[in-house]
Design a protein around this motif. Structure first.
Motif, mmCIF file in Angstrom:
data_model
loop_
_atom_site.group_PDB
_atom_site.id
_atom_site.type_symbol
_atom_site.label_atom_id
_atom_site.label_comp_id
_atom_site.label_asym_id
_atom_site.label_seq_id
_atom_site.Cartn_x
_atom_site.Cartn_y
_atom_site.Cartn_z
ATOM 1 N N ASN A 6 5.164 14.025 -2.069
ATOM 2 C CA ASN A 6 4.209 15.083 -1.729
ATOM 3 C C ASN A 6 3.573 14.861 -0.368
ATOM 4 N N SER A 7 3.419 13.609 0.037
ATOM 5 C CA SER A 7 2.899 13.317 1.375
ATOM 6 C C SER A 7 3.864 13.803 2.446
ATOM 7 N N LEU A 8 5.150 13.585 2.229
ATOM 8 C CA LEU A 8 6.150 14.066 3.187
ATOM 9 C C LEU A 8 6.145 15.590 3.268
ATOM 10 N N GLN A 9 5.960 16.251 2.121
ATOM 11 C CA GLN A 9 5.907 17.712 2.113
ATOM 12 C C GLN A 9 4.706 18.226 2.899
ATOM 13 N N THR A 10 3.543 17.618 2.660
ATOM 14 C CA THR A 10 2.340 18.033 3.395
ATOM 15 C C THR A 10 2.482 17.752 4.880
ATOM 16 N N LEU A 11 3.063 16.603 5.219
ATOM 17 C CA LEU A 11 3.264 16.280 6.633
ATOM 18 C C LEU A 11 4.218 17.277 7.274
ATOM 19 N N TYR A 12 5.229 17.694 6.536
ATOM 20 C CA TYR A 12 6.199 18.666 7.063
ATOM 21 C C TYR A 12 5.538 20.016 7.332
ATOM 22 N N THR A 13 4.842 20.561 6.332
ATOM 23 C CA THR A 13 4.213 21.877 6.518
ATOM 24 C C THR A 13 3.142 21.826 7.604
ATOM 25 N N THR A 14 2.410 20.724 7.659
ATOM 26 C CA THR A 14 1.373 20.599 8.683
ATOM 27 C C THR A 14 1.980 20.534 10.075
ATOM 28 N N THR A 15 3.044 19.747 10.221
ATOM 29 C CA THR A 15 3.670 19.594 11.531
ATOM 30 C C THR A 15 4.298 20.897 12.010
ATOM 31 N N VAL A 16 4.956 21.621 11.109
ATOM 32 C CA VAL A 16 5.570 22.890 11.499
ATOM 33 C C VAL A 16 4.493 23.907 11.892
ATOM 34 N N GLY A 17 3.451 24.034 11.070
ATOM 35 C CA GLY A 17 2.369 24.950 11.409
ATOM 36 C C GLY A 17 1.673 24.573 12.701
ATOM 37 N N SER A 45 1.214 26.637 -4.147
ATOM 38 C CA SER A 45 2.396 25.835 -3.906
ATOM 39 C C SER A 45 2.683 24.956 -5.113
ATOM 40 N N ASN A 46 3.932 24.553 -5.235
ATOM 41 C CA ASN A 46 4.335 23.620 -6.288
ATOM 42 C C ASN A 46 4.676 22.248 -5.730
ATOM 43 N N TYR A 47 4.360 22.036 -4.462
ATOM 44 C CA TYR A 47 4.627 20.764 -3.802
ATOM 45 C C TYR A 47 3.472 20.447 -2.871
ATOM 46 N N GLY A 48 3.415 19.188 -2.410
ATOM 47 C CA GLY A 48 2.399 18.793 -1.448
ATOM 48 C C GLY A 48 1.236 18.062 -2.085
ATOM 49 N N LEU A 49 0.469 17.410 -1.242
ATOM 50 C CA LEU A 49 -0.667 16.637 -1.733
ATOM 51 C C LEU A 49 -1.742 17.527 -2.346
ATOM 52 N N GLY A 50 -1.918 18.727 -1.794
ATOM 53 C CA GLY A 50 -2.891 19.641 -2.374
ATOM 54 C C GLY A 50 -2.535 20.007 -3.796
ATOM 55 N N ALA A 72 -5.853 10.927 4.477
ATOM 56 C CA ALA A 72 -6.585 10.247 5.540
ATOM 57 C C ALA A 72 -5.643 9.454 6.432
ATOM 58 N N VAL A 73 -4.684 8.757 5.822
ATOM 59 C CA VAL A 73 -3.727 7.967 6.603
ATOM 60 C C VAL A 73 -2.888 8.878 7.494
ATOM 61 N N GLU A 74 -2.396 9.984 6.935
ATOM 62 C CA GLU A 74 -1.603 10.911 7.737
ATOM 63 C C GLU A 74 -2.436 11.510 8.861
ATOM 64 N N GLY A 75 -3.669 11.895 8.554
ATOM 65 C CA GLY A 75 -4.525 12.485 9.576
ATOM 66 C C GLY A 75 -4.830 11.516 10.703
ATOM 67 N N ILE A 76 -5.127 10.261 10.353
ATOM 68 C CA ILE A 76 -5.423 9.259 11.378
ATOM 69 C C ILE A 76 -4.196 8.996 12.240
ATOM 70 N N ALA A 77 -3.020 8.909 11.594
ATOM 71 C CA ALA A 77 -1.789 8.649 12.345
ATOM 72 C C ALA A 77 -1.483 9.785 13.327
ATOM 73 N N MET A 78 -1.616 11.022 12.878
ATOM 74 C CA MET A 78 -1.329 12.152 13.758
ATOM 75 C C MET A 78 -2.388 12.294 14.847
ATOM 76 N N TYR A 79 -3.636 12.019 14.515
ATOM 77 C CA TYR A 79 -4.696 12.052 15.528
ATOM 78 C C TYR A 79 -4.433 10.996 16.602
ATOM 79 N N ALA A 80 -4.042 9.790 16.171
ATOM 80 C CA ALA A 80 -3.734 8.727 17.133
ATOM 81 C C ALA A 80 -2.562 9.119 18.016
ATOM 82 N N LEU A 81 -1.558 9.794 17.433
ATOM 83 C CA LEU A 81 -0.425 10.252 18.225
ATOM 84 C C LEU A 81 -0.860 11.272 19.265
ATOM 85 N N MET A 82 -1.728 12.224 18.881
ATOM 86 C CA MET A 82 -2.211 13.213 19.834
ATOM 87 C C MET A 82 -3.069 12.561 20.926
#
Length: 272
Positions: free
Chosen positions: A73-84, A216-221, A244-254
């Motif tokens: 589910n983390s990968l699914q949320t990361l995917y939808t977030t990254t595409v959006g 949705s039927n997938y994702g962390l939410g 939180a881990v995904e958000g911190i990682a993507m924020y650090a990347l930005m």
């Protein structure tokens, strides 16, 4: 005085161990560890039941127990977030350049953008479900809708706030509107643009999770909503930690991209 100078000039190996530690680099880890320790002690002292506030140890146990669904589910949320977010970057940059091209366009469209941004995006999720059905598409679009506004505003602001003196000098030298935008406006707005990415990526996660919770039927939410209905509160907190881990990682990347692309702007501002 001589003792101080001798200590300062001493080699690194001769200084005390604590003086050689890079506390600034360790600070995020130490503060995070302190937060978890304080959380654990608070649960123990107040004798909180796991259905109200689980201790960090219970949350980490839930992570180990439900590792597979959390990962998927983390990968699914990361995917939808990254595409959006990627769509928001392209659309936000294009619309920001259009809005900032002219002060008249800026004055006309800015109130409309503010009004659109004031609409709670969770209210748009049912409409997106009617249009596109339940799944990843509403999550991607919600992430896009909630994250593109900061990009538009920052790019447009960077273009619209070019100093009039600079424009007058360039026009006196024979520069046209396109020349001013390409050689001054767009480079000037790049620090605004890359700075806005840090805000936009965190908002994109909010949009994805809100949509996944509702439609949705997938994702962390979806996972956290299902765990909440089963009163599995440790799993809910495990999902929050994953977010939180995904958000911190993507924020650090930005932030890294910002420093790589606009380090010149930070250096010049720090020199003043």
């Amino acid at each position: 005085m001589s003792a101080v100078s001798d200590n300062a000039s001493a080699p690194a190996s001769a200084r005390p161990l604590l003086a050689r530690v890079n506390w600034r680099s360790l600070a995020p880890w130490l503060y995070t560890l302190g937060l978890f320790v304080l959380w654990e002690l608070l649960v123990m002292v107040l004798d909180m039941p796991p259905t109200i506030l689980p201790a960090p140890t219970r949350v980490f146990e839930a992570i180990l127990q439900y590792w597979s669904p959390i990962w998927k589910n983390s990968l699914q949320t990361l995917y939808t977030t990254t595409v959006g977010f990627a769509i928001a970057v392209v659309a936000g940059l294009g619309l920001g350049l259009f809005v900032g091209w002219s002060k008249t366009i800026y004055a006309g469209l800015y109130p409309l953008m503010i009004g659109f941004n004031a609409i709670p995006k969770v209210a748009l999720v049912p409409i997106l479900v009617i249009w596109f059905g339940i799944g990843a598409v509403p999550a991607v679009l919600t992430a896009f809708l909630i994250s593109f506004f900061p990009i538009v505003v920052n790019v447009a602001t960077g273009l619209a706030t070019i100093e009039p003196e600079t424009e007058d000098v360039l026009r006196a030298l024979g520069a046209k509107k396109m020349d001013i935008m390409l050689k001054v406006g767009i480079p000037r707005s790049m620090p605004y643009f890359f700075g806005s990415l840090k805000i936009a990526i965190t908002l994109a996660f909010v949009g994805s999770v809100v949509s996944e919770t509702v439609a949705s039927n997938y994702g962390l939410g979806y996972m956290m909503s299902s765990a909440q209905s089963q009163f599995n509160v440790p799993l809910v907190f495990a999902g929050l930690l994953a977010l939180a881990v995904e958000g911190i990682a993507m924020y650090a990347l930005m932030a890294w991209i910002e420093m790589r692309m606009t380090g010149w702007a930070h250096r010049s501002s720090m020199s003043h």
